[in-house]
Design an enzyme around this catalytic site. Structure first.
Site, mmCIF file in Angstrom:
data_model
loop_
_atom_site.group_PDB
_atom_site.id
_atom_site.type_symbol
_atom_site.label_atom_id
_atom_site.label_comp_id
_atom_site.label_asym_id
_atom_site.label_seq_id
_atom_site.Cartn_x
_atom_site.Cartn_y
_atom_site.Cartn_z
ATOM 1 N N ARG A 1 -10.743 21.140 9.677
ATOM 2 C CA ARG A 1 -11.761 21.383 10.697
ATOM 3 C C ARG A 1 -11.203 21.266 12.110
ATOM 4 N NH1 ARG A 1 -16.498 17.643 8.328
ATOM 5 N NH2 ARG A 1 -14.686 16.612 7.422
ATOM 6 N N GLN A 2 -10.121 20.508 12.276
ATOM 7 C CA GLN A 2 -9.502 20.384 13.612
ATOM 8 C C GLN A 2 -8.374 21.427 13.672
ATOM 9 O OE1 GLN A 2 -10.501 18.144 16.016
ATOM 10 N NE2 GLN A 2 -8.937 18.623 17.524
ATOM 11 N N LYS B 1 -28.325 25.673 13.761
ATOM 12 C CA LYS B 1 -28.163 24.210 13.705
ATOM 13 C C LYS B 1 -27.707 23.687 15.064
ATOM 14 C CE LYS B 1 -24.280 22.716 11.679
ATOM 15 N NZ LYS B 1 -23.328 22.384 10.613
ATOM 16 N N ARG C 1 -26.124 20.237 16.548
ATOM 17 C CA ARG C 1 -25.604 18.914 16.169
ATOM 18 C C ARG C 1 -26.026 17.900 17.233
ATOM 19 N NH1 ARG C 1 -22.673 16.527 12.474
ATOM 20 N NH2 ARG C 1 -22.315 18.436 11.298
ATOM 21 N N GLY D 1 0.798 -1.228 0.000
ATOM 22 C CA GLY D 1 0.000 0.000 0.000
ATOM 23 C C GLY D 1 0.828 1.275 0.000
ATOM 24 N N GLU D 2 2.135 1.163 0.242
ATOM 25 C CA GLU D 2 2.952 2.374 0.233
ATOM 26 C C GLU D 2 3.058 2.918 -1.193
ATOM 27 O OE1 GLU D 2 6.669 1.718 2.243
ATOM 28 O OE2 GLU D 2 5.690 1.538 4.198
ATOM 29 N N ASP E 1 -25.196 27.731 9.073
ATOM 30 C CA ASP E 1 -24.997 28.168 10.464
ATOM 31 C C ASP E 1 -24.288 29.513 10.462
ATOM 32 O OD1 ASP E 1 -22.229 27.714 10.131
ATOM 33 O OD2 ASP E 1 -22.467 25.619 10.713
ATOM 34 N N ASP F 1 -22.387 26.063 1.642
ATOM 35 C CA ASP F 1 -21.477 25.665 2.732
ATOM 36 C C ASP F 1 -20.099 25.393 2.141
ATOM 37 O OD1 ASP F 1 -20.716 25.085 5.311
ATOM 38 O OD2 ASP F 1 -22.068 23.382 5.567
HETATM 39 C C1 R5P Z 1 -19.144 22.285 9.544
HETATM 40 O O1 R5P Z 1 -18.686 23.072 10.279
HETATM 41 C C2 R5P Z 1 -18.989 22.300 8.046
HETATM 42 O O2 R5P Z 1 -18.964 23.593 7.528
HETATM 43 C C3 R5P Z 1 -20.112 21.538 7.412
HETATM 44 O O3 R5P Z 1 -21.338 22.224 7.680
HETATM 45 C C4 R5P Z 1 -20.226 20.165 7.971
HETATM 46 O O4 R5P Z 1 -18.965 19.583 8.152
HETATM 47 C C5 R5P Z 1 -21.036 19.306 7.045
HETATM 48 O O5 R5P Z 1 -21.103 18.018 7.588
HETATM 49 P P1 R5P Z 1 -22.296 17.051 7.220
HETATM 50 O O6 R5P Z 1 -22.462 17.099 5.732
HETATM 51 O O7 R5P Z 1 -21.863 15.710 7.735
HETATM 52 O O8 R5P Z 1 -23.505 17.565 7.941
#
Ligand code: R5P
Length: 305
Positions: free
Chosen positions: A106-107, A198, A200, A50-51, A175, A224
């Protein structure tokens, strides 16, 4: 799996040359076309364990190597790192890493003690390039983690152009955090704008609680940065249709589309899904982020000159 070398031999004139990673072939080709740059011959294959094995077959002396490779899923990140190293070995004068979809953005901080700041770890690895250009990262703050020059471009104008063709009459951010990007789309389209609230409920489950804009009878687009499971868009679509929206379009830069997101979105009543070519996508209207990236690269070349 092995990939044969692609593209034409690099011409001898000093100009940028595009190295197309296997995760981003269509976008790399469109970018090469937009820049009138050749595509470098290269070989990428996988060993039985897999490398990855990567080789650049052209001599890139006096060339600016523009490597185009999204870094999702994880093996694609490794391929990008190897392509950067191969470009140096091939004597590239400079290395630009175009990362259409920058994974792990995102992190961008440690939300709990002891957590990896994943975007920083990835940015440090990618900083072997001289310049990194990415498209609509989740937050622009991730750019601060790079130790090389780093820039973000946006594909929102291209998304807005596509939405205009579908007679969108209002734009919604899913959001508060997504307001800026969606607001830009609304301004380009010249239509009203609002955001949804929103909550979660779990990794793939969200509840849309409230909104101010009257969507009744209107064709609305939710804009988004990315769609992953589609949970955010699905729930919003259901609520908006309940509130009388004439149609709901789902637009994003990055279509990750996990868990069968595309058919689920269409089942939920989404009229059309529009995304860009930063990731492979099926069942959607795909527009190219290449013009946005090409414009930034031309700008960088002007400054260098
Ligand atoms: C979140 O902060 C992102 O901007 C997206 O809204 C989110 O990651 C979308 O995730 P999903 O499609 O799983 O709801």
């Amino acid at each position: 799996m092995s990939h044969l070398p692609i593209g034409a031999p690099v011409a001898p004139a000093a100009a940028p040359a595009v190295v197309a990673g296997t995760a981003s072939l269509p976008l790399a080709r469109r970018l090469a076309e937009a820049l009138d740059a050749p595509i470098v011959q290269r070989e990428v294959r996988r060993f039985p364990d897999g490398e990855a094995y990567v080789r650049i077959l052209d001599d890139l002396a006096d060339r600016d190597a523009i490597i185009v490779q999204s870094t999702h899923p994880d093996p694609e990140l490794v391929e990008m790192l190897l392509l950067q190293d191969a470009a140096r070995e091939a004597r590239a004068a400079s290395v630009t890493a175009v990362v259409p979809y920058l994974a792990y953005a995102r992190q961008d901080r440690a939300f709990h003690p002891g957590e990896a700041v994943s975007s920083r770890a990835v940015a440090l690895a990618l900083s072997a390039a001289d310049l990194v250009i990415t498209v609509d990262p989740h937050k622009e703050e991730v750019l601060r983690h790079f130790t090389c020059e780093a820039a973000a471009v946006t594909a929102v104008p291209q998304l807005a152009e596509a939405l205009a063709r579908h007679d969108v009459e209002a734009v919604l951010a899913p959001d508060k955090g997504a307001r800026e990007r969606a607001g830009d789309a609304a301004r380009i389209l010249g239509v009203p704008f609002d955001h949804l609230e929103k909550t979660r409920l779990g990794p793939t489950e969200v509840r849309i609680q409230a909104k101010d804009l009257d969507v009744e009878g209107r064709r609305v687009a939710i804009v988004d940065d990315l769609i992953a499971s589609g949970g955010t868009m699905r729930e919003a679509t259901r609520q908006l249709l309940d509130q009388g929206a004439a149609a709901v379009l789902a637009a994003c830069t990055h279509g990750l589309f996990t868990d069968g997101a595309v058919p689920k979105l269409l089942d939920a009543g989404v009229d059309r899904i529009v995304c860009t070519d930063t990731l492979p996508a099926e069942g959607c209207e795909v527009i190219s982020a290449a013009p946005a990236v090409a414009a930034r690269l031309r700008e960088a070349a002007l400054h260098a000159g």
